[in-house]
Design a protein around this motif. Structure first.
Motif, PDB file in Angstrom:
ATOM      1  N   ALA A   1      -9.350  50.712  12.483  1.00 45.57           N
ATOM      2  CA  ALA A   1     -10.768  50.511  12.805  1.00 45.57           C
ATOM      3  C   ALA A   1     -11.014  50.631  14.303  1.00 45.57           C
ATOM      4  O   ALA A   1     -12.011  51.240  14.732  1.00 45.57           O
ATOM      5  CB  ALA A   1     -11.220  49.147  12.293  1.00 45.57           C
TER       6      ALA A   1
ATOM      7  N   SER B   1     -10.791  54.251  15.408  1.00 49.16           N
ATOM      8  CA  SER B   1     -11.889  55.094  14.941  1.00 49.16           C
ATOM      9  C   SER B   1     -13.118  55.006  15.841  1.00 49.16           C
ATOM     10  O   SER B   1     -13.942  55.914  15.853  1.00 49.16           O
ATOM     11  CB  SER B   1     -12.278  54.701  13.513  1.00 49.16           C
TER      12      SER B   1
ATOM     13  N   SER C   1     -15.483  53.004  15.288  1.00 48.81           N
ATOM     14  CA  SER C   1     -16.562  52.579  14.418  1.00 48.81           C
ATOM     15  C   SER C   1     -16.234  51.191  13.868  1.00 48.81           C
ATOM     16  O   SER C   1     -15.158  50.645  14.109  1.00 48.81           O
ATOM     17  CB  SER C   1     -16.752  53.588  13.271  1.00 48.81           C
TER      18      SER C   1
ATOM     19  N   LEU D   1     -15.666  48.929  10.476  1.00 41.84           N
ATOM     20  CA  LEU D   1     -15.329  49.061   9.066  1.00 41.84           C
ATOM     21  C   LEU D   1     -15.609  47.743   8.355  1.00 41.84           C
ATOM     22  O   LEU D   1     -15.023  46.710   8.694  1.00 41.84           O
ATOM     23  CB  LEU D   1     -13.860  49.442   8.897  1.00 41.84           C
TER      24      LEU D   1
ATOM     25  N   TRP E   1     -18.053  52.595   6.711  1.00 35.22           N
ATOM     26  CA  TRP E   1     -18.059  52.824   8.158  1.00 35.22           C
ATOM     27  C   TRP E   1     -19.487  52.707   8.675  1.00 35.22           C
ATOM     28  O   TRP E   1     -20.413  53.239   8.067  1.00 35.22           O
ATOM     29  CB  TRP E   1     -17.533  54.221   8.494  1.00 35.22           C
TER      30      TRP E   1
END
Length: 438
Positions: free
Chosen positions: A234, A237, A239, A241, A260
């Motif tokens: 997470a 990324s 982003s 989650l 997401w």
């Protein structure tokens, strides 16, 4: 990958082959080592022990033969007893308890001890030589007896006898219903303390699941979630989650396991899936609900007309009450790891409010408890014990509502003096909660 390794380790813990295999391999290597030491003459000090007369080839062969044959016989008997105990427990207490008995270290190590002693004895027996046999001879030409190896075989036999005595006491003790309930209850309480280590808050924050979904790629029950690796995915990324499943949930390719907030690379979806290990059944490894269900199942079976054992159900209610009280004192909106420098948490596990756990335990067993005055009375006791430890008015109301529903169900199931007994306990429950300072 790590989640699958954790699942593999969990499966190994619930198997009867790992420790016997490990002990068999270890004792095989030990036998080869001690025999080699005997052959090299590095254990002559054993011959000079006054309290241990040297063994002759025939006597050593007979002794090792007796040890090997008796150990394999005992191992077969122990395995049969274990399987019979597992079948009895799962048949009487519920199939969900099969994993608990398969993970029993006492049974696993007992079987492993007998198998290991058998392998050691049979391996050492192969090295014993009679005077008229070809092979390694002593300086006197009277055959070969690995004295140190024989001494260790005797010690292993003595250990096996002690383990057998322990096993014969352990098996009937482990299938007693009170011991079964205590094992589940204590494991559940420890899991609650480990998962929810923060003090109580009023309620779990509302969850609005929105964003780009991540779908499962396989079918099965979620057995292990590698939260630490999932947190790394997470964070990498960029982003957030939000998980939409928990350990114990059933997944298939059309089920969203998370969302997401902003769609990252497609590779992140596969990395999320790799952090979740699926199997064909639920396990208690990370699943609080599974352990609550075990207690509820035992209680429901005990209160069924075919069994009619309210005292077993009362014990189950006591442990459900202890778990409810423990949950009522804790913040159930848990998180994984520390927040980022900006205060953002990139991973949000799926949380459940107190009312969810209350309904999972007391709510599920309520209809059966309402048919038995003793069980209904104890359920009021357990609800009261949990309520007096809770200061939050919302959770306090949840418990009062559960008691009200139990009373409504009892009115539909009981009549006469039985109903009057339950009504009197309910009136006392309400009075004590009203008088209790919050």
């Amino acid at each position: 990958m790590i989640a699958r390794l954790q699942k593999l380790w969990s499966d190994i813990n619930a198997s009867y082959w790992f420790f016997p295999g490990l002990f068999a391999t270890s004792t095989l290597l030990l036998a080869m080592l001690t025999v080699e030491l005997d052959r090299r003459g590095l254990t002559e000090w054993v011959d000079h022990l006054n309290w241990l007369p040297p063994a002759r080839p025939q006597g050593a062969s007979n002794m090792l033969t007796v040890i090997a044959s008796s150990m394999i016989g005992v191992a077969s008997t122990v395995f049969s007893i274990t399987i019979a105990a597992v079948a009895y427990a799962s048949g009487n207490y519920g199939p969900r308890l099969l994993t608990n008995f398969m993970e029993d270290r006492g049974n696993q190590l007992s079987l492993a001890t007998f198998i290991g002693t058998f392998v050691y004895a049979i391996t050492v027996l192969l090295s014993v030589r009679m005077p008229d046999e070809s092979g390694v001879l002593t300086s006197q030409g009277d055959g070969f007896v690995p004295q140190l190896s024989l001494l260790i075989a005797y010690v292993l036999m003595a250990v096996s006898v002690m383990v057998l005595v322990y096993f014969l006491n352990h098996v009937p003790s482990s299938i007693r219903i009170n011991a079964v309930l205590e094992g589940i209850g204590r494991r559940l309480l420890n899991a609650i303390r480990d998962n929810f280590d923060e003090p109580m808050k009023a309620r779990v924050e509302g969850e609005v699941r929105e964003g780009t979904p991540v779908f499962a790629s396989r079918t099965g029950y979620i057995q292990v979630i590698n939260w630490n690796e999932l947190l790394k995915v997470a964070r990498k990324s960029g982003s957030e989650l939000q998980m939409a499943v928990r350990t114990g949930d059933f997944c298939h390719p059309s089920v969203a396991i998370g969302y997401w907030s902003e769609k990252p690379d497609d590779a992140c979806d596969e990395q999320v899936r790799e952090c979740i290990a699926l199997g064909d059944a639920r396990t208690p490894a990370q699943d609080l609900h599974f352990m609550i269900d075990e207690l509820v199942e035992i209680g429901l079976r005990a209160l069924s007309p075919g069994i009619n054992d309210p005292f077993t159900a009362i014990s189950a209610l006591h442990w459900i009450g202890a778990a409810t009280a423990e949950l009522g004192k804790r913040d159930l909106n848990w998180s994984v790891g520390e927040p980022d420098d900006d205060g953002r948490r990139p991973l949000r596990p799926m949380a459940d409010d107190f009312s969810h756990y209350l309904g999972r335990g007391f709510g599920t067993i309520r209809s059966a408890a309402a048919t038995s005055p003793p069980a209904a009375t104890v359920m009021f006791d357990s609800l009261e014990s949990a309520a007096v430890t809770i200061t939050d008015p919302v959770r306090h109301k949840n418990i009062r509502d559960e008691a009200d529903q139990l009373m409504r169900q009892a009115k539909a199931s009981l009549t006469g003096p039985d109903l009057e007994q339950v009504e009197a306990r309910f009136a006392l429950f309400r009075k004590r909660l009203e008088d209790h300072p919050r």
